[in-house]
Design an enzyme around this catalytic site. Structure first.
Site, PDB file in Angstrom:
ATOM      1  N   GLY A  78       0.785  -1.238   0.000  1.00 57.15           N
ATOM      2  CA  GLY A  78       0.000   0.000   0.000  1.00 57.15           C
ATOM      3  C   GLY A  78       0.807   1.273   0.000  1.00 57.15           C
ATOM      4  N   SER A  79       1.985   1.278  -0.644  1.00 58.18           N
ATOM      5  CA  SER A  79       2.781   2.511  -0.633  1.00 58.18           C
ATOM      6  C   SER A  79       2.097   3.618  -1.428  1.00 58.18           C
ATOM      7  CB  SER A  79       4.207   2.266  -1.135  1.00 58.18           C
ATOM      8  OG  SER A  79       4.221   1.995  -2.518  1.00 58.18           O
ATOM      9  N   ASN A  80       1.397   3.282  -2.507  1.00 56.12           N
ATOM     10  CA  ASN A  80       0.667   4.312  -3.253  1.00 56.12           C
ATOM     11  C   ASN A  80      -0.599   4.746  -2.517  1.00 56.12           C
ATOM     12  OD1 ASN A  80       1.987   5.189  -5.790  1.00 56.12           O
ATOM     13  ND2 ASN A  80       2.025   2.990  -6.199  1.00 56.12           N
ATOM     14  N   LYS A 124     -14.718 -14.911 -11.640  1.00 56.78           N
ATOM     15  CA  LYS A 124     -14.408 -13.483 -11.548  1.00 56.78           C
ATOM     16  C   LYS A 124     -15.659 -12.610 -11.584  1.00 56.78           C
ATOM     17  CE  LYS A 124     -10.882 -11.236 -13.726  1.00 56.78           C
ATOM     18  NZ  LYS A 124     -10.125 -10.614 -14.819  1.00 56.78           N
ATOM     19  N   ARG A 128      -4.694  -7.742 -10.327  1.00 56.90           N
ATOM     20  CA  ARG A 128      -5.679  -8.517 -11.095  1.00 56.90           C
ATOM     21  C   ARG A 128      -6.102  -7.746 -12.330  1.00 56.90           C
ATOM     22  NH1 ARG A 128      -7.541 -12.792  -9.201  1.00 56.90           N
ATOM     23  NH2 ARG A 128      -6.756 -13.295  -7.175  1.00 56.90           N
ATOM     24  N   LEU A 129      -6.318  -8.475 -13.395  1.00 57.05           N
ATOM     25  CA  LEU A 129      -6.874  -7.876 -14.602  1.00 57.05           C
ATOM     26  C   LEU A 129      -8.354  -7.591 -14.326  1.00 57.05           C
ATOM     27  CD1 LEU A 129      -5.586  -7.270 -17.325  1.00 57.05           C
ATOM     28  CD2 LEU A 129      -6.413  -9.470 -18.158  1.00 57.05           C
ATOM     29  N   ILE A 130      -8.796  -6.403 -14.664  1.00 53.28           N
ATOM     30  CA  ILE A 130     -10.185  -6.017 -14.415  1.00 53.28           C
ATOM     31  C   ILE A 130     -11.076  -6.591 -15.522  1.00 53.28           C
ATOM     32  CG2 ILE A 130     -11.776  -4.058 -14.163  1.00 53.28           C
ATOM     33  CD1 ILE A 130      -9.724  -4.200 -11.905  1.00 53.28           C
ATOM     34  N   ASN A 143      -4.905   3.488 -13.393  1.00 55.02           N
ATOM     35  CA  ASN A 143      -3.877   2.606 -12.842  1.00 55.02           C
ATOM     36  C   ASN A 143      -2.531   3.301 -12.943  1.00 55.02           C
ATOM     37  OD1 ASN A 143      -2.756   0.128 -11.854  1.00 55.02           O
ATOM     38  ND2 ASN A 143      -2.142  -0.394 -13.931  1.00 55.02           N
ATOM     39  N   HIS A 149       1.605   2.316 -13.346  1.00 58.01           N
ATOM     40  CA  HIS A 149       2.451   1.191 -13.757  1.00 58.01           C
ATOM     41  C   HIS A 149       3.911   1.637 -13.757  1.00 58.01           C
ATOM     42  CE1 HIS A 149       3.277  -2.643 -15.631  1.00 58.01           C
ATOM     43  NE2 HIS A 149       4.074  -2.016 -16.475  1.00 58.01           N
TER      44      HIS A 149
END
Length: 194
Positions: A14-16, A67, A93-95, A109, A111
């Site tokens: 959770g750094s972001n 999913k 996870r891919l949404i 997001n 990256h």
């Protein structure tokens, strides 16, 4: 006027999430983190959310048949909390369409590479292995692909022959923790979506 309600999705430390909370606390981001969504019930980010008083929805994907089922549950939780923007921050996870469709253009997001280079897992390792001299950070809209959504913001991080993985990780995190809150603020202040 009520603040824009964000949901942060994270899977790890959770750094972001921290950086977003700090930006809010220092008046640099005019929003509130109204929900943390985490797919790893023992992740460190959940403790951080509790310490900050952020409501949390933690789930184990293995407890659901597919999913679409857990994404439908997430959508219910998001709508109940009146979430306006989804901020993916190390959510691994891919949404899928079930979650993407109701929040299209309101989900971003971050990256750790200059997309389209090095999408997917271990972008930092990919950059070092390839021997590139420039990497960086990308903030992008989320679509159904792996790190393929429209790019919103990018910032460069330089690499030299002596750069270690740890040094590159630290440099990228430093950029992420500044760029992400700034970009979120720009988007919500313009009321923009892709």
């Amino acid at each position: 006027m009520s603040k824009v309600k964000l949901a942060v999705f994270a899977s790890g430390t959770g750094s972001n999430y921290d950086a977003i909370i700090q930006a809010i606390n220092h008046g640099k981001l005019d929003a509130e983190v109204s929900l943390l969504v985490c797919d790893k019930p023992n992740a460190k980010v959940i403790d951080k959310a509790r310490q900050n008083g952020t409501p949390t929805f933690a789930f184990d994907p293995k407890q659901y048949s597919k999913k679409e089922v857990f994404e439908a549950k997430i959508v219910d939780v998001l709508q109940e909390a009146k979430i306006e923007w989804i901020i993916l921050a190390g959510y691994m996870r891919l949404i899928g369409h079930t979650l993407l469709q109701p929040f299209e253009g309101k989900m971003i997001n971050i990256h750790p590479s200059l997309l389209p280079s090095f999408p997917g897992l271990d972008a930092i390792g990919q950059a070092l292995e390839t021997g590139v001299k420039v990497s960086g950070v990308t903030v992008h809209y989320v679509d159904a692909g792996m790190d393929t959504g429209n790019i919103i913001a990018q910032e460069v991080v330089y690499i030299n022959d002596e750069t270690t993985r740890e040094e590159l990780e630290q440099a990228i995190h430093k950029v992420e923790h500044k760029l992400y809150p700034e970009t979120i603020q720009k988007l919500i202040s313009r009321g923009e979506s892709s």
